[in-house]
Design an enzyme around this catalytic site. Sequence first.
Site, PDB file in Angstrom:
ATOM      1  N   ASP A   1     -39.003   1.445 -13.839  1.00  0.00           N
ATOM      2  CA  ASP A   1     -38.679   0.310 -12.856  1.00  0.00           C
ATOM      3  C   ASP A   1     -39.978  -0.257 -12.652  1.00  0.00           C
ATOM      4  OD1 ASP A   1     -36.429   2.065 -12.461  1.00  0.00           O
ATOM      5  OD2 ASP A   1     -37.655   3.465 -11.134  1.00  0.00           O
TER       6      ASP A   1
ATOM      7  N   GLY B   1     -40.178  -3.284 -13.891  1.00  0.00           N
ATOM      8  CA  GLY B   1     -39.683  -4.722 -13.982  1.00  0.00           C
ATOM      9  C   GLY B   1     -39.836  -4.947 -15.580  1.00  0.00           C
ATOM     10  N   LYS B   2     -39.661  -4.210 -16.535  1.00  0.00           N
ATOM     11  CA  LYS B   2     -39.894  -4.352 -17.962  1.00  0.00           C
ATOM     12  C   LYS B   2     -38.714  -5.201 -18.529  1.00  0.00           C
ATOM     13  CE  LYS B   2     -39.286  -0.039 -19.288  1.00  0.00           C
ATOM     14  NZ  LYS B   2     -39.236   0.528 -17.969  1.00  0.00           N
ATOM     15  N   GLY B   3     -37.497  -4.978 -17.686  1.00  0.00           N
ATOM     16  CA  GLY B   3     -36.140  -6.034 -18.155  1.00  0.00           C
ATOM     17  C   GLY B   3     -36.566  -7.599 -18.002  1.00  0.00           C
TER      18      GLY B   3
ATOM     19  N   GLY C   1     -31.906   1.444 -16.525  1.00  0.00           N
ATOM     20  CA  GLY C   1     -31.259   0.562 -15.950  1.00  0.00           C
ATOM     21  C   GLY C   1     -32.241  -0.772 -15.943  1.00  0.00           C
ATOM     22  N   HIS C   2     -31.848  -1.702 -16.629  1.00  0.00           N
ATOM     23  CA  HIS C   2     -32.745  -2.885 -16.596  1.00  0.00           C
ATOM     24  C   HIS C   2     -32.028  -4.023 -15.968  1.00  0.00           C
ATOM     25  CE1 HIS C   2     -34.844  -1.397 -20.393  1.00  0.00           C
ATOM     26  NE2 HIS C   2     -35.423  -0.709 -19.111  1.00  0.00           N
TER      27      HIS C   2
ATOM     28  N   ARG D   1     -35.745   4.562  -4.173  1.00  0.00           N
ATOM     29  CA  ARG D   1     -37.044   4.964  -4.987  1.00  0.00           C
ATOM     30  C   ARG D   1     -38.057   5.686  -3.846  1.00  0.00           C
ATOM     31  NH1 ARG D   1     -36.455  -0.612  -8.368  1.00  0.00           N
ATOM     32  NH2 ARG D   1     -34.711   0.319 -10.010  1.00  0.00           N
TER      33      ARG D   1
ATOM     34  N   GLN E   1     -37.540   3.516 -19.478  1.00  0.00           N
ATOM     35  CA  GLN E   1     -38.438   4.391 -18.821  1.00  0.00           C
ATOM     36  C   GLN E   1     -39.733   4.195 -19.025  1.00  0.00           C
ATOM     37  OE1 GLN E   1     -36.128   6.631 -20.940  1.00  0.00           O
ATOM     38  NE2 GLN E   1     -34.304   6.202 -19.566  1.00  0.00           N
TER      39      GLN E   1
ATOM     40  N   THR F   1     -29.847  11.900 -14.792  1.00  0.00           N
ATOM     41  CA  THR F   1     -28.775  10.957 -14.492  1.00  0.00           C
ATOM     42  C   THR F   1     -27.377  11.453 -14.957  1.00  0.00           C
ATOM     43  OG1 THR F   1     -29.026   9.620 -16.341  1.00  0.00           O
ATOM     44  CG2 THR F   1     -30.277   8.773 -14.564  1.00  0.00           C
TER      45      THR F   1
ATOM     46  N   THR G   1     -28.501   4.285 -10.643  1.00  0.00           N
ATOM     47  CA  THR G   1     -28.157   5.375  -9.723  1.00  0.00           C
ATOM     48  C   THR G   1     -27.893   4.767  -8.388  1.00  0.00           C
ATOM     49  OG1 THR G   1     -30.350   6.112  -9.450  1.00  0.00           O
ATOM     50  CG2 THR G   1     -28.820   7.174 -11.235  1.00  0.00           C
TER      51      THR G   1
ATOM     52  N   SER H   1     -46.124 -11.145 -12.298  1.00  0.00           N
ATOM     53  CA  SER H   1     -45.029 -11.648 -11.842  1.00  0.00           C
ATOM     54  C   SER H   1     -44.966 -11.775 -10.352  1.00  0.00           C
ATOM     55  CB  SER H   1     -44.067 -10.586 -12.285  1.00  0.00           C
ATOM     56  OG  SER H   1     -42.739 -10.580 -11.855  1.00  0.00           O
ATOM     57  N   VAL H   2     -44.524 -12.925  -9.898  1.00  0.00           N
ATOM     58  CA  VAL H   2     -44.631 -12.953  -8.324  1.00  0.00           C
ATOM     59  C   VAL H   2     -43.349 -13.165  -7.626  1.00  0.00           C
ATOM     60  CG1 VAL H   2     -47.049 -13.831  -8.223  1.00  0.00           C
ATOM     61  CG2 VAL H   2     -45.112 -15.671  -8.616  1.00  0.00           C
ATOM     62  N   GLY H   3     -41.992 -12.681  -8.528  1.00  0.00           N
ATOM     63  CA  GLY H   3     -40.871 -12.739  -7.824  1.00  0.00           C
ATOM     64  C   GLY H   3     -39.735 -12.415  -9.165  1.00  0.00           C
TER      65      GLY H   3
END
Length: 432
Positions: free
Chosen positions: A15, A17-19, A42-43, A305, A224, A130, A301, A413-415
Site C-alpha cells: 500500500d 502507492g506502487k500502482g 490491490g493497485h 489500515r 505486496q 485475503t 478488502t 509523490s504529493v497526491g
Amino acid sequence: MGSNTFVIVGTQWGDEGKGKIIDVLSPKADYVVRFQGGNNAGHTVIVNDEKFILHLLPSGIINSAGKCIIGAGVVVDIEVLLKEIDELEKRGKKLDNLFIDERAHIIMPYHIEIDKAKEEAMGENKIGTTQRGIGPCYIDKIARNGIRIGDLLEPERFRDKLTWNVKEKNDMLTRYGKGTFDLEELYEKFMKLAEKIKFRIIDAVVEINEGIEDGKVVLFEGAQALMLDIDYGTYPYVTSSSPTSGGVTVGTGVAPTKISRILGVMKAYTTRVGEGPFPTELENEDGETLRKVGHEFGATTGRPRRCGWLDLVIGRYAVLIDGLTDIVLTKLDVLTGFEKIKVAVGYEIDGKVCHSYPGNLRKSKNLKIIYDELDGWKEDITQIKNYEDLPENCKKYVEYIEKKLKCNISMISVGPERSQNIYRYDLGDFVK
C-alpha cells in the site's frame, strides 16, 4: 546490457502507492512485467479522475502501449483475470497487449475453499489472509502438484493433474467439514476458460530476455512488499511469495545481472493491513488523522489500515535486502499539518538497541521505539512541481530520510493524480 531494466518494489507492508508509480513510468516501457503474488493485491490507479483498481493485471496496463506480461511467479485466478479484462475493455481499453507465462500456476476453486476453511479453523491464530486461495496455490506449487497455465493447452495432461488434485482436496475439505468438488464439472469449466485465454499464453522467459538483449525498456512490478516477504517479512504474517527484488529473478527468469535500477516505493509514514507486528503503530489521534487524510482503506478488502510513523529500521532493511538504487517517497502531502513528525530510528529490545530489523519479532516482545522528532509544515504541497518550492521543514524531512538511508530519493509523490510528482534525480528514459 540491462541498462533499461527497472524494478519497482514496496519497502514496507504494501500500500505504498506502487500502482500509481508504475502507471506514471509505464508509458515509456516496452514491457511491463508482474513477477509475483496473485489477486490478493490491490493497485489503485487514478487517470483523469477515473479510478481503476487492479488485482491481477499489471498496473502498467492502463497507460502502456508496450506488452504487459504476467510472469511465471504469479498465481492466476482465471475468472478474476477475465473479469478484470472485461471491465477495462468496457471502459474503452484495448488489451491485445496482455500475455501470461505458460509457467504461471492456476488458483483453482478448491484453493479458495481450503484458504477459507483453514483461516476459520485457526480462529485466534489466523494469519489474516485475503482468502483468495493464494497460499494454498503456492503450497501446491512447492509440493509439485500444482496446475500451470500451459497445462490448459493439453487437455489430457490437465485432466490427469486435476484428477489427483480433486481427490486430495476433497479429502481435505471433508476433514474441515466443507463441501467437495466434482471432477467433471471442474474439467468442463476450465476447458471453457482455456478457450478464452489460450491466445494470451506465451513463453515469457524468451520474450522478456530477447527484449532486454534488444535494449527495450522493461519495468518489473511486484505486489505486496518487503515486510510481507515469505522469508524476510514478519513471518508468519506474510504473503506466500517473494515481493523483494530477488523475486524478479525467480518470478520472470531474468538474471540479476540484467537489472539496472531498483526503485523502492516508500510511504512518508507506515501502514499495515491485517494481523502481525507493527512497531510504530499509532492507536491514537495521530494514527486516526493519518488514516483519514491518507484514505487508508484496503483496495482489495476495504479494511481500515493500521497507521504509524515512518520506520527507518525497516527502511534500512529495505535498502539492504532489495539493493535499492532509488527511493520513491509517496504520500508526503498527508503529513502536512502535523506540528511534529516522528521517525523511528531504532528498537530497544530487552535492554539492547537494534538498528536492523530482527528476524523473529514477536507481537508480545517488550519493544521500545527510539524516535527522532522533526518539525512539521502547514503549507499545502499538492500542486508543487519543483523540489526547491517545498517548505523548508518538508525538505528537511526528505533530506533527513535520505541521509539516514544513504539512498537517493529520486521522486516524490504529493497526491494521487499521475501529475502530482516531484522529480529530484534522473530516472533514465522515464522522465525527460
